[in-house]
Each structure stands twice: as structure tokens, then as C-alpha cells.
Design a protein around this motif. Structure first.
Motif, short mmCIF file in Angstrom:
data_model
loop_
_atom_site.label_atom_id
_atom_site.label_comp_id
_atom_site.label_asym_id
_atom_site.label_seq_id
_atom_site.Cartn_x
_atom_site.Cartn_y
_atom_site.Cartn_z
N THR A 59 -9.71 24.06 11.83
CA THR A 59 -8.63 23.71 12.88
C THR A 59 -6.98 24.21 11.97
N GLN A 60 -7.00 23.57 10.43
CA GLN A 60 -5.87 24.38 10.26
C GLN A 60 -5.57 24.78 10.41
N ILE A 61 -6.67 26.19 9.66
CA ILE A 61 -6.11 28.22 10.29
C ILE A 61 -5.73 28.10 11.36
N PHE A 62 -6.83 27.37 12.33
CA PHE A 62 -6.15 27.58 13.72
C PHE A 62 -5.41 27.57 14.11
N MET A 63 -4.88 26.07 13.62
CA MET A 63 -3.24 26.63 13.96
C MET A 63 -2.42 26.88 13.66
N MET A 64 -2.24 27.47 12.21
CA MET A 64 -1.80 28.47 11.28
C MET A 64 -1.40 29.76 11.96
N THR A 65 -3.17 29.94 11.68
CA THR A 65 -2.67 31.65 12.45
C THR A 65 -2.93 32.36 13.81
N VAL A 66 -3.40 31.72 14.30
CA VAL A 66 -3.36 31.92 15.57
C VAL A 66 -2.51 31.06 17.47
N LEU A 67 -2.09 29.68 16.29
CA LEU A 67 -0.86 29.66 17.08
C LEU A 67 0.41 29.13 16.84
N PHE A 68 0.98 28.75 15.68
CA PHE A 68 2.19 28.75 15.34
C PHE A 68 2.74 29.89 14.45
N LEU A 69 2.02 30.42 13.35
CA LEU A 69 2.81 31.75 13.36
C LEU A 69 3.11 33.19 13.85
N PRO A 70 1.97 33.12 15.28
CA PRO A 70 2.96 34.33 16.23
C PRO A 70 3.33 34.17 17.05
N MET A 71 3.21 32.38 16.76
CA MET A 71 4.96 32.35 17.59
C MET A 71 6.30 32.06 16.99
N LYS A 72 6.03 31.65 15.82
CA LYS A 72 7.12 32.03 15.28
C LYS A 72 7.46 33.90 15.04
N ASN A 73 6.76 34.18 14.55
CA ASN A 73 7.17 36.09 14.71
C ASN A 73 7.83 36.17 16.05
N SER A 74 7.24 35.69 17.12
CA SER A 74 7.93 36.40 18.49
C SER A 74 9.14 36.38 18.61
N GLY A 75 9.55 35.90 17.85
CA GLY A 75 11.07 34.57 17.70
C GLY A 75 11.26 33.41 18.40
N ILE A 76 10.21 32.48 18.74
CA ILE A 76 10.27 31.41 19.06
C ILE A 76 10.60 30.32 17.79
N ALA A 77 10.94 29.32 18.24
CA ALA A 77 11.99 28.36 16.78
C ALA A 77 11.21 28.27 16.07
N ALA A 78 10.63 27.40 14.65
CA ALA A 78 9.53 26.87 13.86
C ALA A 78 10.00 25.83 14.64
#
Length: 360
Positions: A59-78
Motif C-alpha cells: 500500500t505504501q508503494i502503491f500510494m506513492m508511485t501510482v497515486l501521489f507522485l503521478p498527481m503531483k507531476n501532473s501539476g496538482i499541488a502536493a
């Protein structure tokens, strides 16, 4: 609701309720003990629990690599990205609960659980916990579980810092090495359950007790060896020992719940709960008694190993007339009945908690 956190007090409150989800471990082990026959209950309990622990890391890996980082890289605020990410596991949690309620049966032959299945005739009460704790064998098992699962929790708190500070590694590398400990859940806990079942088939109930003792014994040995590896040695030496240490830690967790279903069938739910709580107790004991008050980088691991060994050596306390003990078989009146329970039989009667002859 985690995505709505705005202040420390509601963070603490929400973390408390998220922590309550950990109680599903107890219901899971109780459910498995009802659903599977005595000859395979160790494997069933161990695999379910082991993959549950593995899920935390995934879950920790999934949350970071699949959800949080792609959203952040797409321009969404952290700050927005992590709040939106939290909604995904929440939705999956609710969906899983609904599917279980609608699709799953509580026992092999009954859609809804009846307490009579366990042989219990009285309504559950808090006094049940007092009754169970009067049994010294249950107390020993609680602390043996504190010596294995409690150790796993303690290592989750200590290892990354140990590699980063003591071995002077960067944070990413230290986290990776520490993560190897948890990844062993992929198979190690199941291996403990399988070992318990195999020895049960060959040697009877004493096989389960020996599996428990040996797993804890070698866990203590490997933990002590890990505490002897100083920073003059390469990091991969510590990692090699850590892998074997993790193997025996998680095997001991599996062998523990190979014994639990047999300890008090009428109070199986209570025993499962108390033993599970023992794991959390072990983490508290380790943190406040071994690691926090001692400044030396290696001594706490050695003292912790002594704690594990102490409880391992109490395995001969496990004795029941109907099952036998570590050095003896069941009493003559029970020998034939126990021998027949090793072999799977067709479902003919209502299932009993870890004591019926059905095979699922």
C-alpha cells in the motif's frame, strides 16, 4: 476523512480510528480457524495474516508511485494530491467490506455464525477475558507472540534508522534495506504455518509445539547475531543476517496461529484477540525497555534476543491431555481421537472451531 485533516487533534483522532481497522486481524484469524480443518489451519491462518502484513508495504508503494507522485507531476499541488490519494484505499476498503458481507459465509455450512459452533453455551461477556487469562498456557502464547510479531513491529520502527545512522547510509538506501525485512511476508509466515501443519501430520500436536519452539529459538539466535554486526563490516553482511532473522520471525508468527485454534475452542475468539494484542504489547516492551533507554547501537538487539529466547524456552508449558505436549503424546483416552483428526474427512456434521473433520 483522512483527506480532511486540518489540525493535530483531528489527525490524532482519525489515526485512532484507522488503527481500529487493525482489529480485523483478529476476526480474520477467528474466521480462518472456523473455515479450515485442523490439518491445514496453520497454513490458512499464516497465509491470510502474512499477506495482510505484506499489504501494508504494498500500500505504501502503491500510494506513492501510482497515486501521489503521478498527481503531483501532473501539476496538482502536493497538499491536494495526498488528500485525493487517501480516497482510493478508503473506497477499496468499503468495497471489500460490502463484498464480504454479501458473498462470504461465516462457516463452511452456515451463512451466519452461531456461537454454538464453538461449543459455547453462554453469551459472550468481558468476563470471558478473565477466564481465558487464568490459563497460563494462553499467557505464555501471548508473550511468545509478543516475541515474534512484536519483534517485527519493533524492527519496522528501528531498522531504517539503524542502517541510516549506524551504517551511515543515505535515507533511500536505508529504507530499501529495512524494507527487505517486511517483504519476507510474501512467503515466510506461510512457511511457518505449512511447517506447523506438516509436523502435526507426522508427529501429532507436539509437532506444532516443536515448530513454534524452533522458529522462536532461531529467531533469537539470528537477532543476537544481527546485534553483533558492527559498522566495520559491509552492509550486505547485516542484510544477509537480517533476511534469515526475518524468516524466523515471520515463521514464528505462522506457527503461533497454528496452535491458537486448539488452545480453548469455546473461547477461540477471545484467545485470538488476546494473542494478537500480545504482538502490539511486544512492540511496546521492546521500544520502551530495550531500544529507547539504551544509547548503544547494538546492545538493544542482543537484549531483545534474550527476551525472545526466554519465551521460546517456555514452550514445554504447552500441554493438553487431549493433544499432549512438547515431549509427550496425548493421554491414552484421547490418542485414537487425535490420530483420526490428522486425516481429512468428508463434511458430515456441523463445523467446530478448528476441531471438526471437514476440509475446505
Amino acid at each position: 476523512l483522512a483527506g480532511a485533516i486540518t489540525a493535530p487533534w483531528n489527525y490524532t483522532l482519525i489515526r485512532f480510528f484507522i488503527g481500529c481497522a487493525g482489529a480485523t486481524f483478529v476476526t480474520n484469524q477467528f474466521w480462518c480457524s472456523l473455515m479450515f480443518a485442523p490439518n491445514i489451519v496453520g497454513t490458512a491462518n499464516a497465509t491470510a495474516a502474512g499477506w495482510g502484513n505484506l499489504g501494508g508495504g504494498v500500500t505504501q508503494i502503491f500510494m506513492m508511485t501510482v497515486l501521489f507522485l503521478p498527481m503531483k507531476n501532473s501539476g496538482i499541488a502536493a497538499d491536494t494530491a495526498w488528500r485525493v490519494s487517501m480516497q482510493v484505499p478508503a473506497a477499496l476498503f468499503i468495497l471489500t467490506g460490502i463484498c464480504m458481507k454479501l458473498l462470504c459465509w461465516d462457516t463452511p455450512k452456515a451463512k451466519r455464525f452461531d456461537v454454538l459452533v464453538t461449543g459455547k453455551t453462554q453469551k459472550p461477556s468481558l468476563f470471558d477475558y478473565v477466564e481465558v487469562l487464568k490459563d497460563p498456557r494462553v499467557v505464555v502464547m501471548i508473550f511468545q507472540y509478543s516475541a515474534c510479531f512484536g519483534t517485527e513491529l519493533a524492527m519496522n520502527n528501528q531498522l531504517a534508522t539503524h542502517f541510516r545512522v549506524y551504517f551511515q547510509m543515505d535515507a533511500a538506501s536505508a529504507s530499501t534495506l529495512a524494507g527487505c525485512f517486511g517483504l519476507m511476508n510474501l512467503f515466510a509466515r506461510s512457511l511457518g504455518g505449512i511447517t506447523s501443519d506438516v509436523l502435526f501430520k507426522k508427529f501429532g500436536f507436539r509437532g506444532r509445539i516443536w515448530a513454534q519452539f524452533l522458529a522462536l529459538f532461531f529467531e533469537a539466535i539470528m537477532l543476537f547475531v544481527f546485534g553483533c554486526i558492527d559498522n566495520t563490516q559491509p552492509w550486505y553482511v547485516a542484510l544477509s543476517v537480517l533476511i534469515f532473522f526475518s524468516l524466523f520471525v515471520q515463521m514464528a508468527e505462522g506457527t503461533s496461529y497454528g496452535i491458537v485454534p486448539f488452545m480453548n475452542k469455546r473461547q477461540l475468539a477471545v484467545v485470538s484477540a488476546l494473542v494478537g494484542a500480545g504482538g502490539n504489547l511486544g512492540a511496546v516492551i521492546a521500544g520502551f525497555c530495550f531500544y529507547k533507554p539504551i544509547s548503544d547501537a547494538l546492545l538493544p538487539f542482543k537484549i531483545h534476543a534474550g527476551y525472545v529466547m526466554f519465551w521460546a524456552l517456555l514452550s514445554p508449558c504447552f500441554y493438553w491431555p487431549e493433544y499432549g505436549g512438547m515431549f509427550s503424546g496425548p493421554a491414552a483416552d484421547y490418542a485414537e481421537e487425535v490420530e483420526s483428526s490428522k486425516e481429512p474427512k468428508a463434511v458430515e456434521a456441523e463445523p467446530a472451531a478448528a476441531g471438526g473433520d471437514q476440509v475446505i
